[in-house]
Design a protein around this motif. Structure first.
Motif, short mmCIF file in Angstrom:
data_model
loop_
_atom_site.label_atom_id
_atom_site.label_comp_id
_atom_site.label_asym_id
_atom_site.label_seq_id
_atom_site.Cartn_x
_atom_site.Cartn_y
_atom_site.Cartn_z
N GLY A 1 0.83 -1.21 0.00
CA GLY A 1 0.00 0.00 0.00
C GLY A 1 0.85 1.25 0.00
N PHE A 2 2.13 1.11 0.37
CA PHE A 2 3.09 2.21 0.32
C PHE A 2 3.83 2.22 -1.02
N TYR A 3 4.36 3.39 -1.38
CA TYR A 3 5.34 3.43 -2.47
C TYR A 3 6.61 2.74 -1.99
N ASP A 4 7.35 2.16 -2.94
CA ASP A 4 8.64 1.56 -2.56
C ASP A 4 9.58 2.62 -2.04
N ASP A 5 9.64 3.72 -2.75
CA ASP A 5 10.42 4.88 -2.31
C ASP A 5 9.47 6.07 -2.24
N LYS B 1 1.03 2.27 8.60
CA LYS B 1 1.40 0.90 8.25
C LYS B 1 0.18 -0.01 8.26
N TYR B 2 -0.67 0.11 9.28
CA TYR B 2 -1.86 -0.75 9.34
C TYR B 2 -2.79 -0.50 8.15
N GLU C 1 -1.18 -1.99 4.98
CA GLU C 1 -1.35 -3.45 4.96
C GLU C 1 -2.76 -3.82 4.51
N ALA C 2 -3.75 -3.11 5.03
CA ALA C 2 -5.14 -3.41 4.67
C ALA C 2 -5.40 -3.14 3.19
N ILE C 3 -4.83 -2.04 2.70
CA ILE C 3 -5.00 -1.73 1.27
C ILE C 3 -4.45 -2.85 0.41
N GLU C 4 -3.29 -3.37 0.80
CA GLU C 4 -2.70 -4.48 0.05
C GLU C 4 -3.54 -5.75 0.18
N ASP C 5 -3.89 -6.10 1.41
CA ASP C 5 -4.60 -7.36 1.63
C ASP C 5 -5.98 -7.36 0.97
N PHE C 6 -6.65 -6.22 0.98
CA PHE C 6 -7.97 -6.14 0.34
C PHE C 6 -7.87 -5.86 -1.16
N TYR D 1 0.22 11.91 0.75
CA TYR D 1 0.52 11.57 -0.66
C TYR D 1 1.99 11.25 -0.89
N TYR D 2 2.84 11.52 0.08
CA TYR D 2 4.23 11.08 -0.03
C TYR D 2 4.34 9.56 0.00
N TYR D 3 3.41 8.93 0.74
CA TYR D 3 3.65 7.55 1.17
C TYR D 3 2.72 6.51 0.54
N PHE D 4 1.44 6.83 0.36
CA PHE D 4 0.48 5.81 -0.06
C PHE D 4 0.34 5.76 -1.58
N ASP D 5 0.41 4.55 -2.10
CA ASP D 5 0.30 4.34 -3.54
C ASP D 5 -1.17 4.21 -3.92
N CYS D 6 -1.85 5.34 -3.91
CA CYS D 6 -3.27 5.37 -4.25
C CYS D 6 -3.61 6.78 -4.73
#
Length: 474
Positions: free
Chosen positions: A11-15, A40-41, A44-49, A68-73
């Motif tokens: 759910g995060f950007y790699d960098d 982080k939680y 994780e949920a964005i990825e798992d769902f 917006y720095y961190y989440f890949d959405c």
């Protein structure tokens, strides 16, 4: 064989490439802050769902403004406290999306108190994560609506006093009293057991939105060592000893099993209908090509100022409307005091051949001053070689600058004596303006009258005022 057992959630950007800091691996949060754990939680949920492609993260003002720095959405910035309203708009226009409103206590419970209350009451199918650290963290540690009794902050240096500042707001308790919310829970980050419950609550809140059952809200008691002036370790103790007694964790409302899934109908927007609804399909009439007498009049910035009741805003509106009719881009920003009449009023008009990046007029090419205070206030702002038009009926002290063009006439007196109607003083000045500058064709002004002058019997006298204004220049 090496096996990776722990990694950053997808759910995060790699960098964190959007972060201007040279360090693209870590967040901007202070050591010991709870935002990183909550992020982080959620990641994780964005990825798992598997909802990253359709998730929209709404960030208002606060420590988490840089989500917006961190989440890949998808991301949308909102004004302070307005995230639930923005989230509502996104969700209603794209009901298949997953919309997260991520807010702090100052943002949600103070400035945005009205927004969250009504979004919850409407039962919007959005998820709100509310990080409660009992202080305004980003802006320097001021007292927030959730600051505890006796807690010292920069704006309550002797401690919050209930007799003076009231009691801390319990948002979970307040929202759980409403009929519409599906799920309201308060959790904490102060130890591992409670963090596990926080992780579960975050996932459940998102699951409710995925199933389109309605509004979900998770309040998270979180550490703010910088704002509390304690070490990261002591911040964990601070939550347990101070926040938990006043903000008990637990599920305050859960009607998940009772609520039915609402059917989602993906909206298909009809471009032609939108164009019609926004009145963007007006045909550009054919007008004689304007012949500006100076280069600055080709794409002028105009400020019009005076008293309320002088037709200041209408003058600007007619100017902007007529410019658009001739195919130009135009913006109009009104500004006026609280009084209906007699107070200050001014408006900004920007006219360009292409797109307008800034509708504000700080340095006008043209100033129309319809009273003395307006001339004194704005004269110094006019650009070199610009134009100042004044109504000498009310402006008794003339223009002091020598590097601008000045056109002065007793417009109100002329309107009164020759046109028998002082209400057309503004269009008389508009006529003088186009006569002086050549920036707009008279026919476009006349056509703009049809849209903004609703009483037909007044159109003819306004046309006469335009012609009279032009004649004053010759």
């Amino acid at each position: 064989m090496m096996q990776k057992v722990y990694r950053k959630p997808k759910g995060f950007y790699d960098d964190f490439f959007r972060n201007p800091s040279p360090d693209k691996k870590t967040t901007h949060y202070c050591p010991g802050c709870g935002h990183g754990i909550v992020h982080k939680y959620i990641a994780e949920a964005i990825e798992d769902f598997n909802i990253g492609e359709k998730t929209v993260w709404v960030s208002p003002v606060g420590c988490s403004v840089f989500g917006y720095y961190y989440f890949d959405c998808g991301h949308q910035q909102a004004a302070h406290g307005r995230a639930p309203a923005v989230a509502t708009g996104i969700k209603r226009s794209k009901p298949e999306s997953i919309v997260i409103s991520y807010q702090g206590d100052g943002d949600l419970a103070a400035i945005g108190g009205n927004e969250i209350l009504h979004a919850a009451n409407r039962g919007e199918s959005i998820t709100v994560f509310f990080v409660n650290n009992s202080i305004y963290g980003m802006t320097g540690g001021q007292m927030a609506p959730t600051t505890l009794i006796g807690q010292k902050t920069t704006t309550s240096p002797y401690g919050r006093n209930a007799f003076n500042e009231g009691h801390p707001l319990k948002m979970s308790e307040i929202l759980s009293q409403l009929e519409s919310p599906v799920y309201v829970e308060r959790v904490s980050l102060h130890d591992t057991a409670h963090r596990n419950k926080a992780r579960q609550a975050i996932r459940k809140a998102l699951q409710i939105q995925i199933e389109n059952k309605g509004f979900s809200f998770v309040e998270i008691l979180s550490m703010c060592p910088s704002g509390w002036k304690v070490s990261p370790v002591d911040a964990l103790k601070w939550i347990k000893e101070n926040q938990l007694p006043y903000f008990p964790v637990g599920v305050y409302k859960d009607v998940y099993s009772e609520r039915k899934t609402k059917e989602i109908t993906k909206r298909v927007w009809d471009k032609e209908k939108i164009v019609q609804a926004l009145d963007l399909d007006r045909r550009i009439e054919s007008y004689p090509r304007s012949k500006p007498k100076k280069e600055i009049f080709e794409e002028p910035k105009v400020k019009i100022a005076g008293f309320g009741g002088q037709g200041i805003l209408m003058l600007g509106l007619l100017l902007a409307e007529s410019a658009m009719l001739t195919g130009k881009e135009a913006t109009w920003i009104p500004s006026y005091g609280p009084e209906m009449r007699g107070g200050t009023a001014n408006c900004h008009v920007v006219i360009k051949n292409g797109k307008i990046s800034n509708p504000s007029v700080d340095k006008p090419d043209i100033l129309i001053a319809m009273n003395q205070p307006s001339l004194e206030r704005f004269e110094k702002e006019v650009s070199d070689q610009g134009l100042i038009i004044i109504d000498t009926t009310l402006v008794k002290k003339g223009v002091s600058r020598k590097d601008v063009q000045v056109f002065a006439q007793p417009f109100a007196d002329i309107a009164d004596k020759e046109l028998k109607n002082t209400k057309v003083t503004n269009t008389l000045i508009l006529g003088a303006l186009i006569g002086l500058t050549g920036m707009i064709d008279k026919k476009a002004i006349f056509d703009a009258f049809k849209k903004h002058i609703t009483r037909e019997n007044l159109i003819e006298v306004n046309k006469k005022a335009i012609d009279k204004g032009i004649s004053l220049v010759k």
